[in-house]
Design an enzyme around this catalytic site. Structure first.
Site, mmCIF file in Angstrom:
data_model
loop_
_atom_site.group_PDB
_atom_site.id
_atom_site.type_symbol
_atom_site.label_atom_id
_atom_site.label_comp_id
_atom_site.label_asym_id
_atom_site.label_seq_id
_atom_site.Cartn_x
_atom_site.Cartn_y
_atom_site.Cartn_z
ATOM 1 N N HIS A 9 0.829 -1.213 0.000
ATOM 2 C CA HIS A 9 0.000 0.000 0.000
ATOM 3 C C HIS A 9 0.860 1.258 0.000
ATOM 4 C CE1 HIS A 9 -2.944 2.825 2.196
ATOM 5 N NE2 HIS A 9 -3.425 2.629 0.983
ATOM 6 N N ARG A 10 0.673 2.088 -1.025
ATOM 7 C CA ARG A 10 1.482 3.300 -1.213
ATOM 8 C C ARG A 10 2.966 2.940 -1.211
ATOM 9 N NH1 ARG A 10 -2.037 7.191 2.937
ATOM 10 N NH2 ARG A 10 -4.059 6.429 2.211
ATOM 11 N N GLU A 36 0.627 -0.661 -4.761
ATOM 12 C CA GLU A 36 -0.433 0.316 -5.015
ATOM 13 C C GLU A 36 0.119 1.687 -4.697
ATOM 14 O OE1 GLU A 36 -3.728 3.001 -3.562
ATOM 15 O OE2 GLU A 36 -1.946 2.267 -2.525
ATOM 16 N N HIS A 51 -0.907 11.191 -2.081
ATOM 17 C CA HIS A 51 -2.250 10.787 -1.656
ATOM 18 C C HIS A 51 -3.133 11.943 -1.217
ATOM 19 C CE1 HIS A 51 -5.255 9.539 1.366
ATOM 20 N NE2 HIS A 51 -5.407 8.490 0.589
ATOM 21 N N LYS A 113 -6.230 9.645 -7.766
ATOM 22 C CA LYS A 113 -6.775 10.452 -6.681
ATOM 23 C C LYS A 113 -7.317 11.744 -7.276
ATOM 24 C CE LYS A 113 -6.612 9.686 -2.956
ATOM 25 N NZ LYS A 113 -7.493 8.885 -2.055
ATOM 26 N N ASP A 232 0.079 -2.026 4.340
ATOM 27 C CA ASP A 232 1.187 -1.092 4.532
ATOM 28 C C ASP A 232 2.501 -1.812 4.811
ATOM 29 O OD1 ASP A 232 -0.317 1.379 4.387
ATOM 30 O OD2 ASP A 232 -1.161 0.866 6.337
#
Length: 243
Positions: A9-10, A36, A51, A113, A232
């Site tokens: 995640h990120r 991601e 983000h 986003k 994460d």
């Protein structure tokens, strides 16, 4: 197409500053084969991996991301707020992130986003960049909470793998998915119900859930048909990475 059960995640937001090249590399080092990340629009049509709506939380800058000039964003420190170890880490452009991810051989879930209605200001530029610089369609999923953005993605290139993003899955989810020939449905793991999961799988879609950092809390979801978890910290799911 999705060949993993674990997506960083990120990048890997608990291991390195989120949405940075360091975070992408940390995900790869942890054993993740997919990441991601979020693409946002800034001033002068720039596309960066970021983000939030404002610069304040993740950088030493402040103010709305949308109004930030590319030259100014390039000077920001996106690492010190995470740890002094990452001092000087930059906010990457979309192109820089694509190059890094492909060099590492990773798959990409790119989230658009965009909270505004003017999706024509971000989507065509994102799609053009992917067309010119992303090589393997089977290692790319484009997702968004903004359904209009996904509709425009589909109009521009109907062969891309698209995924509507939901906190709470709406009653018309299948109608939305069918209209853009979605590949997968992405949702908040804690609000997913077993009947919803079974309906998504029965309709032929991949089911990807976010964002869990404890394998135990999503254990039942694998039995419901979940295909992958976004986390994460990929190291928490090391047994799935090994398999």
């Amino acid at each position: 197409m999705i060949d993993t059960k674990v997506i960083g995640h990120r990048g890997a937001a608990l291991l390195a500053p989120e949405n940075t090249l360091a975070s992408i590399r940390a995900a790869a080092e942890a054993g993740a084969t997919w990441v991601e990340i979020d693409v946002s629009l800034i001033n002068e049509g720039g596309l960066v991996i970021f983000h939030d709506n404002t610069l304040d939380r993740c950088t030493d800058g402040s103010g709305p991301i949308r109004k930030a000039l590319p030259a100014d964003v390039a000077l920001l420190d996106a690492g010190s707020s995470f740890s002094t170890e990452f001092a000087g880490e930059k906010v990457p452009t979309l192109l820089e992130a694509l190059e890094c991810i492909q060099a590492l051989g990773l798959g990409l879930n790119l989230e658009i986003k965009h909270d505004a209605n003017d999706v024509e200001n971000i989507v065509p530029a994102v799609m053009a960049t992917l067309r010119d610089y992303w090589q393997d369609e089977d290692k790319l999923i484009i997702s968004s909470f903004n359904y209009a953005a996904l509709q425009l993605c589909y109009e521009i290139d109907s062969y891309r793998h698209l995924a509507p993003l939901y906190d709470d899955i709406p009653e018309n989810w299948q109608e939305q998915a069918e209209a853009i020939q979605a590949y997968s449905v992405h949702c908040l793991y804690s609000r997913l119900t077993q009947p919803q999961a079974q309906q998504i799988k029965a309709a032929g879609y991949k089911l990807i859930c976010f964002t869990a950092n404890d394998p135990n809390v999503v254990e039942p979801l694998w039995l419901w048909g979940m295909d992958a978890i976004i986390t994460d910290d990929p190291t928490k799911f090391a047994s799935l990475l090994d398999s």
